[in-house]
Design an enzyme around this catalytic site. Structure first.
Site, PDB file in Angstrom:
ATOM      1  N   LYS A 155      32.353  -0.849  16.857  1.00  0.00           N
ATOM      2  CA  LYS A 155      33.675  -0.244  16.681  1.00  0.00           C
ATOM      3  C   LYS A 155      34.759  -0.983  17.485  1.00  0.00           C
ATOM      4  O   LYS A 155      35.912  -1.041  17.072  1.00  0.00           O
ATOM      5  CB  LYS A 155      33.640   1.239  17.053  1.00  0.00           C
ATOM      6  N   ILE A 201      34.217  12.820   6.397  1.00  0.00           N
ATOM      7  CA  ILE A 201      35.610  12.546   6.784  1.00  0.00           C
ATOM      8  C   ILE A 201      36.331  11.779   5.680  1.00  0.00           C
ATOM      9  O   ILE A 201      37.409  12.171   5.232  1.00  0.00           O
ATOM     10  CB  ILE A 201      35.659  11.779   8.131  1.00  0.00           C
ATOM     11  N   ILE A 229      34.627  16.059  14.968  1.00  0.00           N
ATOM     12  CA  ILE A 229      35.237  16.804  13.866  1.00  0.00           C
ATOM     13  C   ILE A 229      34.194  17.784  13.311  1.00  0.00           C
ATOM     14  O   ILE A 229      33.097  17.371  12.904  1.00  0.00           O
ATOM     15  CB  ILE A 229      35.729  15.847  12.752  1.00  0.00           C
ATOM     16  N   SER A 244      37.441   4.133  13.108  1.00  0.00           N
ATOM     17  CA  SER A 244      36.728   3.646  14.290  1.00  0.00           C
ATOM     18  C   SER A 244      36.189   4.823  15.103  1.00  0.00           C
ATOM     19  O   SER A 244      35.957   5.905  14.558  1.00  0.00           O
ATOM     20  CB  SER A 244      37.674   2.761  15.116  1.00  0.00           C
TER      21      SER A 244
END
Ligand code: COA
Length: 314
Positions: free
Chosen positions: A189, A32, A218, A171
């Protein structure tokens, strides 16, 4: 490896909006974060990425730099748990690239384990990487972000020199809804979200903005591969539980990043931007067949592959 532009960037952003700006990103070689950095570099900026693994970090930096001729991307080996290492990394970045205008606290560690198999050291390790690491990242870059604000003051009107002085924390949504096997990550988180709030409150008066991006599942990421079941039925069920009916694309996290760093996001501060297709509003206890809730916890079964071979004792 060259990545097709449409896979990491929507067609709505203006070329060069980050020209001559510098982004500092921890964990920047991850799936990411590397796309977040790539999009920033594609739109004119330069960057430093940090990581613990020298080969992965240096390869990642070279790969990101290939997105734009003339781009400078430096890979710095530094452990986010080490404040001195983070200070040194930020100093090197500002010295070699001229400034730090933007930052992403992205480094994280995670694995699936029930509390019964989670050692004190395992819990502490994730807290140290995610929470302490995010705090260290903020502490290391904030002085440079403050300098950037002085050069790129933002009144909310379209500014000639663009924006600067912004930080994003990466997060997760586990702690919004409750997620078995994630006691360590939920605690870590939740704390990351609060660190961002503190930066927003205490550094907002200096012109710095601080926000959180909370990615959902994702596609193609290490996180999804490691934390979910991959057989066809489980994947179909996982997607069906997401209100928009699919997993997200790395591009959708990159786009959220551009929004928060650009002129379009100037008045957004202290926000948690959840980019998950609405997933967190559905239940987190639906864990697929292997960890079916609550059967898994009642059965006395253990999670395979827990480091140190810890066994469930209730
Ligand atoms: N399940 C349970 N405990 C685990 C674990 C797992 N899968 N992985 C590590 N731990 C425990 C270790 O057993 C150790 O505790 P112990 O001393 O009681 O045995 C403690 O965590 C520290 O482990 P160690 O491997 O020394 O830490 P590290 O700093 O090298 O790595 C992680 C920690 C979290 C980064 C590591 O688990 C990892 O490499 N994860 C995969 C990469 C990753 O997390 N990517 C993020 C996206 S999902």
């Amino acid at each position: 490896m060259p990545v097709p532009r449409e896979t990491f960037l929507s067609n709505v952003w203006r070329e060069g909006i980050f020209k001559d700006k510098v982004l500092f990103c921890t964990g920047g070689a991850g799936t990411i974060c590397s796309m977040q950095v790539r999009v920033f570099v594609a739109l004119g900026g330069n960057a430093c990425i940090t990581g613990r693994n020298a080969e992965k970090t240096e390869k990642g930096a070279a790969d990101i730099a290939s997105v734009r001729p003339g781009a400078k991307v430096i890979g710095i080996v530094a452990d986010v748990r080490d404040m001195k290492a983070m200070d040194a990394a930020a100093e090197r970045c500002a010295t070699e690239l001229g400034s730090i205008d933007f930052a992403i606290a992205g480094a994280a560690g995670n694995f699936l384990a029930p509390m019964s198999q989670l050692s004190s050291n395992a819990f502490k390790t994730v807290m140290e990487i995610d929470t302490l690491g995010s705090f260290h990242t903020a502490k290391a870059v904030l002085p440079y972000l403050a300098q950037s604000v002085q050069k790129h003051k933002n009144s909310g009107k379209a500014e000639p020199t663009g924006t600067g002085g912004r930080i994003i924390f990466i997060s997760a949504s586990f702690h919004f809804r409750g997620q078995p096997l994630q006691a360590h990550a939920m605690a870590a988180k939740a704390a990351v979200d609060q660190i961002s709030s503190s930066v927003a409150m205490e550094y907002g008066p200096h012109g710095i903005t601080s926000n959180v991006i909370t990615p959902g599942p994702i596609a193609g990421t290490e996180g999804l591969e490691r934390l979910s079941e991959s057989d066809e039925r489980s994947v179909k069920e996982s997607k069906a539980k997401i209100p928009v009916g699919r997993w997200g694309e790395v591009k959708e996290i990159a786009d959220a990043t551009v929004f928060l760093f650009s002129d379009a996001g100037s008045y957004v501060n202290g926000h948690v931007l959840v980019v998950d297709g609405g997933q967190w509003r559905t239940t987190g206890t639906d864990m697929g067949s292997t960890w079916k809730y609550p059967d898994f916890f009642l059965s006395g079964a253990t999670v395979e592959g827990v480091k140190g071979g810890k066994k469930s004792k209730l």
